[in-house]
Structure formats: structure tokens, C-alpha cells
Design a protein around this motif. Structure first.
Motif: not given
Length: 331
Positions: A104-107, A110-111, A133-137, A156-160
Motif C-alpha cells: 500500500f502506498e499513499v501517494l 513527493d511521488d 522502501p516501506v520508509t524513505g524515498a 521493501s520491494w523492487i517493482d519493474t
């Protein structure tokens, strides 16, 4: 919940809402174990009263919306990102039996940097990897991957992210053309709709459809990007043949379909051979169009059969691409 038909997910909608100051959350399937309604990499956008995209419907989607709206309601005082493990068993009221992890990401504003980077990359046909990352940029970098994927870590996750692979060039604004556009409006694709007669295009086109009235449709063939899906169904057999011959000048299309019967196909092949088109290439043209087994000739029925065939081709191309990538990694 919105009453209008569900719209396919598009990053452009996220960008538009963020710029307008509308609180919005993005929900992404980042891991699937066992049976689940959708695969990893699928996402949706959630606002207080709207939804774009779907992660599979049912209780999983309702749970995802509830969490997203709870995060939106808390604003800056709450979590901006989180990963939630959701079993798809009796407790959720689903019988899939698998386990899904949702990110989940609240946009916020900054996004916009990575959202704009996605749009820029997609506009040039390039893929982009997001390191989230869950926290950070969020960090972005160009990716050589040709298929979307998600790699999940503890925090964290890497989203391609890969640009949509369906660019459809539709020649003809007759009854079948109109029926096709209605179906394609619900799918993640871009449609370039071409006809000589601008009065035939309806007002209020879907967001993923661009209409062009032109008497030089051959130029549209030349300018279409590689991997395009060409659909030829104009009001004129002469124009149909001209477009077919022009498309045969290319070797990089994903699909080339001509509406009509087997008789029309035979006549076109005979004429194109006389005009110097190599007969060995005729199997690259699909005519009649559409999956087999649907005999109803109503425009809506024809449109559904054609779209089903396009999706089959898309999936076959994706499977072949995945196989070639595996072969390159493990020859």
C-alpha cells in the motif's frame, strides 16, 4: 464506490489525482503463493469514493480498499507505505486457498518525481524499475527487463514497470469499429482509431482512444510503433487492400487482421500477389478475424471475438518472451 464501469489501471490517473490534491493510495500485489485471483504486479488506485483497476475483485479487493482508505483517512499522521499479508481462506470468505501480499502506498506530491519518470519512460517504450522502501524515498532506474515483475524483501520491494504492449491501430469507424472501441476502452491498451469521415467518431471518446480523420491512412501505417496490432475494416474494399499492402511492407507488427470472409481473403491475396506482395507472407494476415466458434455476426459479437483473439496473441507473445529470457539466463 463508483457506479461507472471500472476503468483499467493507468499511472496517468495517479498523476492526475496527486496533482489535483485528491488523496489516493496505490495497492499492488507484490507476492502470490498458491491460488489467487490475480498475479503479482497487478495494481489498483483507491480514493475515498473511486476505484481504478482491480486486484481480482471479491473479498480480497474489498479488504485492500478498506486498508487503503484507512491509510488515506489518517493522512500524514498515519503510515504512508505498508505491506500486508492476506490469506485467501475462510476468514476472508474466499476459497482460493493461497496467500497474497499487498503493498500500500499513499501517494503525495513527493511521488510525482517517479510518476513523471514512469510516464517519460513509457512514452519512449522503455521499462523502469522502482526501488520502494516501506520508509524513505522511492528510487527509479532504467530497466532492461521486458516483462513486469516484483521482487519482495522484508521492508521493501523492487517493482519493474513495463509499458503497455498493446498499441492498436483500428482502421474504420463503422458498426464493428464502434463496438470494438467500447470493448477496448475497458482494457489496458492504446487505440489509434482512423477513418476518413470525422463525423463518424462519437463525442466523449474513452481516455485510451485517439481518433484521427485522415485521407492518408497509409501514413498512419508507416508511423505506427513496432509491435502494433493492425485492424483493417474500412468502408471501402479498395482502401482495405491499399492498407493491407502497406502493412505488408512492415515486418514488425504483432497482429494484422482484415475483416471479411474467406472469399474476400482469396480475392485480396490474388490482387496483392499481382501487385508484388510475396505470397509466402499471406499467413501473417488474419482473415477472417476473431476466435473460432462464435457464429453470430452482430457487431458486438464480432468485436468480442476479435478482442479475444488479440488477447490470445498478446499472451502468446509474452510467453515466448519469457521463455527467451529464461533461455538467455540459463542456456
Amino acid at each position: 464506490m463508483q457506479d461507472a464501469p471500472l476503468k483499467p489501471f493507468r499511472f496517468a490517473d495517479a498523476t492526475r489525482w496527486v496533482r489535483a490534491g485528491v488523496p489516493v493510495a496505490m495497492v499492488t500485489i507484490v507476492e502470490v503463493k498458491g491460488s489467487a485471483p490475480r498475479e503479482a504486479g497487478i495494481r489498483m488506485l483507491v480514493t475515498a469514493d473511486d476505484l481504478v483497476g482491480t486486484i481480482g475483485g471479491g473479498h480480497l479487493e474489498w479488504r485492500g480498499m478498506d486498508i487503503a482508505r484507512e491509510m488515506i483517512a489518517k493522512g500524514e499522521n498515519g503510515e504512508q507505505r505498508r505491506i500486508e499479508r492476506i490469506p485467501l481462506g475462510p476468514a476472508l470468505g474466499q476459497c482460493c486457498g493461497g496467500v497474497v501480499r499487498l503493498a500500500f502506498e499513499v501517494l503525495t506530491h513527493d511521488d510525482l518525481a517517479w510518476l513523471d519518470a514512469v510516464e517519460s519512460a513509457f512514452a519512449t517504450g522503455k521499462a523502469l524499475a522502482r526501488h520502494v522502501p516501506v520508509t524513505g524515498a522511492v528510487r527509479t532506474e532504467a530497466s532492461r527487463d521486458l516483462l513486469p515483475s516484483v521482487q519482495l524483501a522484508d521492508d521493501s520491494w523492487i517493482d519493474t514497470l513495463v509499458p503497455n504492449d498493446m498499441h492498436i491501430v483500428l482502421f474504420g469507424a463503422g458498426h464493428v469499429g464502434h463496438a470494438l472501441v467500447k470493448v477496448l476502452a475497458t482494457l489496458p491498451c492504446r487505440v489509434h482509431w482512423v477513418d476518413e469521415r470525422d463525423t463518424l467518431f462519437p463525442a466523449g471518446l474513452p481516455e485510451n482512444v485517439e481518433a484521427e480523420a485522415t485521407d492518408t491512412a497509409e501514413a498512419v501505417v508507416d508511423q505506427a510503433p513496432a509491435g502494433s496490432y493492425f485492424l483493417v475494416m474500412t468502408h471501402s474494399h479498395a482502401l482495405d487492400q491499399t492498407l493491407c499492402e502497406r502493412i505488408f511492407r512492415r515486418t514488425d507488427f504483432a497482429y494484422f487482421g482484415l475483416i471479411g470472409s474467406k472469399t474476400k481473403r482469396a480475392k485480396f491475396e490474388h490482387r496483392m500477389a499481382e501487385h508484388g506482395i510475396d505470397a509466402a507472407r499471406f499467413p501473417e494476415m488474419t482473415c477472417p478475424m476473431g476466435v473460432s466458434g462464435i457464429t453470430d455476426k452482430a457487431p458486438a459479437m464480432i468485436a468480442v471475438a476479435i478482442v479475444a483473439q488479440l488477447l490470445q496473441v498478446r499472451d502468446q507473445r509474452a510467453a515466448a518472451l519469457a521463455a527467451s529470457r529464461r533461455e538467455a539466463v540459463h542456456p
